[in-house]
Design an enzyme around this catalytic site. Structure first.
Site, PDB file in Angstrom:
ATOM      1  N   ASP A  17       9.416  33.766  19.015  1.00 35.04           N
ATOM      2  CA  ASP A  17       9.807  33.790  17.603  1.00 35.04           C
ATOM      3  C   ASP A  17       9.258  35.288  17.250  1.00 35.04           C
ATOM      4  O   ASP A  17       8.820  36.143  18.172  1.00 35.04           O
ATOM      5  CB  ASP A  17       8.696  32.825  16.661  1.00 35.04           C
ATOM      6  CG  ASP A  17       9.103  33.035  15.243  1.00 35.04           C
ATOM      7  OD1 ASP A  17      10.095  33.073  14.929  1.00 35.04           O
ATOM      8  OD2 ASP A  17       8.119  32.955  14.402  1.00 35.04           O
ATOM      9  N   SER A  18       9.816  35.702  15.976  1.00 35.59           N
ATOM     10  CA  SER A  18       9.491  36.895  15.743  1.00 35.59           C
ATOM     11  C   SER A  18       8.098  37.347  15.284  1.00 35.59           C
ATOM     12  O   SER A  18       7.503  38.435  15.104  1.00 35.59           O
ATOM     13  CB  SER A  18      10.150  37.221  14.158  1.00 35.59           C
ATOM     14  OG  SER A  18       9.839  36.364  13.322  1.00 35.59           O
ATOM     15  N   CYS A  80      12.468  29.737  16.254  1.00 38.61           N
ATOM     16  CA  CYS A  80      12.761  30.599  15.194  1.00 38.61           C
ATOM     17  C   CYS A  80      14.127  30.101  14.730  1.00 38.61           C
ATOM     18  O   CYS A  80      15.175  30.106  15.215  1.00 38.61           O
ATOM     19  CB  CYS A  80      13.012  32.048  15.696  1.00 38.61           C
ATOM     20  SG  CYS A  80      13.505  33.314  14.431  1.00 38.61           S
ATOM     21  N   GLU A 159       2.694  35.798   7.414  1.00 39.27           N
ATOM     22  CA  GLU A 159       2.272  36.936   8.429  1.00 39.27           C
ATOM     23  C   GLU A 159       0.835  37.566   8.290  1.00 39.27           C
ATOM     24  O   GLU A 159       0.116  37.946   9.049  1.00 39.27           O
ATOM     25  CB  GLU A 159       3.451  37.651   8.843  1.00 39.27           C
ATOM     26  CG  GLU A 159       4.474  37.271   9.556  1.00 39.27           C
ATOM     27  CD  GLU A 159       4.194  36.981  11.097  1.00 39.27           C
ATOM     28  OE1 GLU A 159       3.548  37.764  11.608  1.00 39.27           O
ATOM     29  OE2 GLU A 159       4.628  36.042  11.828  1.00 39.27           O
ATOM     30  N   CYS A 193      12.954  27.536   8.607  1.00 39.07           N
ATOM     31  CA  CYS A 193      12.196  28.745   9.295  1.00 39.07           C
ATOM     32  C   CYS A 193      10.843  28.286   9.923  1.00 39.07           C
ATOM     33  O   CYS A 193      10.005  27.418   9.149  1.00 39.07           O
ATOM     34  CB  CYS A 193      12.068  29.928   8.122  1.00 39.07           C
ATOM     35  SG  CYS A 193      11.005  31.208   8.761  1.00 39.07           S
ATOM     36  N   HIS A 195       8.218  29.667  10.120  1.00 33.56           N
ATOM     37  CA  HIS A 195       6.763  30.000   9.370  1.00 33.56           C
ATOM     38  C   HIS A 195       6.350  29.019   8.334  1.00 33.56           C
ATOM     39  O   HIS A 195       5.501  28.942   7.868  1.00 33.56           O
ATOM     40  CB  HIS A 195       7.195  31.416   8.870  1.00 33.56           C
ATOM     41  CG  HIS A 195       7.076  32.528   9.717  1.00 33.56           C
ATOM     42  ND1 HIS A 195       7.932  32.865  10.779  1.00 33.56           N
ATOM     43  CD2 HIS A 195       6.090  33.557   9.797  1.00 33.56           C
ATOM     44  CE1 HIS A 195       7.579  33.769  11.369  1.00 33.56           C
ATOM     45  NE2 HIS A 195       6.347  34.400  10.834  1.00 33.56           N
TER      46      HIS A 195
END
Ligand code: DGL
Length: 280
Positions: A17-18, A80, A159, A193, A195
Site C-alpha cells: 500500500d502507499s 490499496c 497516516e 480506500c 485507510h
C-alpha cells in the site's frame, strides 16, 4: 518483468500500500490465515498516491511490486484501492505470480449486502475518478444507484494518527465528506480506500446503524484465502510471521502499526529505497 516461476506454500504473501492503510488487510490475513508468512511494503516516503496522476501511480505501484517479487512472494495483494483502480489488467495478468486488488471483492460484498440498490463509495480522488467500484457493482447489479465521493483528507489524517473514535478533527471532516452519501440514502457504503477502516467507528456513527460498511481489506483477505486454496498454495499451522518494509523512517510506522494491528502486531520494520526498482 520477472520470469514466471512455481511458488511454494512456504513462500510469503506480498502485500503493499502507499502507507499504513494496507495493514487493515494484513490484520485480516493474519486472523484468517495464521500460518501464512507476510511481507508488507508501505510506501510511506511517497504517500499519498490518491491525489497523483495515473502515470505516477502506475510507476510507483510497479516499483512496489518489483520489490515484493524480489522477496520471492507467492501471491501479491495490492491492499490499496487507488492502485487496484489504476493498474491495468494487461500488466497484472502478466505478473509471474497471482495478483489481486481490493475493488472486485469489495464491490461483490456491497452488491450482496444492499437491500435498496443504493450504494455509496468513498475513496481517494484517483479511485473515484477511475469509477472502478461503480463499474464492478454495475456488472453485478445493473440498476444500482451509486453515489461516489472523494475524501482526500482521510489518508493524511490516518497516516498522522488521527483515527481515534473520539477524534474531533476527523469527525468534522467526515461529517462534511459524508453529506452526499447521506443525502442519497445509501444502505451500503464501500470504504473504498484501505485507510478508511481505521476510522470506521467515526463513519459508522455518522451514517447510522442502518448502513452496512464494506471493508475492502477484509473482503480481499477472504478472496486471497480462496485463491491460495485453489492453487494449492495455502500454508497451514499458526506460526506465520510478518515482516514490514517502508520507504521512509520506520519509527512512526512501527508505533502506529502496533497500535493498529494489536494482537496481530510483531515483526521487524525495515527501511528500503524503492526508487531504484524497475517500473516496466
Ligand atoms: N490505502 C490507499 C487506498 O486504498 C491510500 C491511497 C493514497 O495513498 O492516497 O487507496
Amino acid at each position: 518483468m520477472a520470469e514466471r516461476f512455481t511458488p511454494l506454500p512456504d513462500a510469503p504473501i506480498g502485500v503493499f500500500d502507499s502507507g499504513l492503510g494496507g495493514l487493515t488487510a494484513v490484520r485480516e490475513l493474519r486472523r484468517i490465515l495464521p500460518g501464512e508468512n507476510i511481507v508488507y511494503f508501505g510506501d510511506t516516503g511517497r504517500v499519498p498516491y490518491g491525489s497523483r496522476s495515473t502515470d505516477t501511480i502506475v510507476h510507483y505501484a510497479k516499483q512496489d511490486i518489483a520489490f515484493l517479487l524480489e522477496q520471492k512472494v507467492k501471491f501479491i495483494m495490492a491492499a490499496c484501492g487507488t492502485v487496484s483502480s489504476t493498474l491495468p489488467a494487461e500488466y497484472t495478468d502478466a505478473l509471474p505470480v497471482a495478483y489481486t486488488g481490493v475493488v472486485e471483492s469489495a464491490a461483490r460484498a456491497a452488491a450482496d449486502a444492499t437491500r435498496t440498490g443504493r450504494i455509496g463509495v468513498i475513496g481517494t480522488q484517483a479511485t473515484i475518478r477511475s469509477q472502478s467500484y461503480a463499474a464492478h457493482i454495475r456488472s453485478l447489479l445493473p440498476d444500482a444507484e451509486i453515489t461516489a465521493t472523494a475524501c482526500p483528507l482521510f489518508v493524511p489524517l490516518v497516516e498522522n494518527g488521527y483515527f481515534g473514535a473520539d477524534n474531533t478533527v476527523t469527525r468534522l471532516v467526515a461529517q462534511d465528506y459524508l453529506k452526499e452519501v447521506q443525502a442519497a440514502q445509501v444502505d451500503t457504503l464501500i470504504l473504498g480506500c484501505t485507510h478508511y477502516p481505521l476510522i470506521a467507528p467515526i463513519i459508522a456513527q455518522i451514517m447510522g446503524p442502518g448502513v452496512t460498511l464494506i471493508d475492502p481489506g477484509r473482503c480481499t483477505a477472504l478472496a486471497a484465502k480462496a485463491a491460495l486454496e485453489k492453487a494449492g498454495l495455502l500454508r497451514s499451522g499458526t506460526d506465520g510471521a510478518a515482516r514490514y518494509f517502508v520507504s521512509d523512517t520506520p519509527d512512526s510506522f512501527a508505533r502506529l502499526s502496533e497500535w493498529f494491528l494489536g494482537e496481530y502486531s510483531g515483526g521487524s520494520v525495515t527501511r528500503i529505497s524503492v526508487e531504484g526498482y524497475p517500473a516496466d
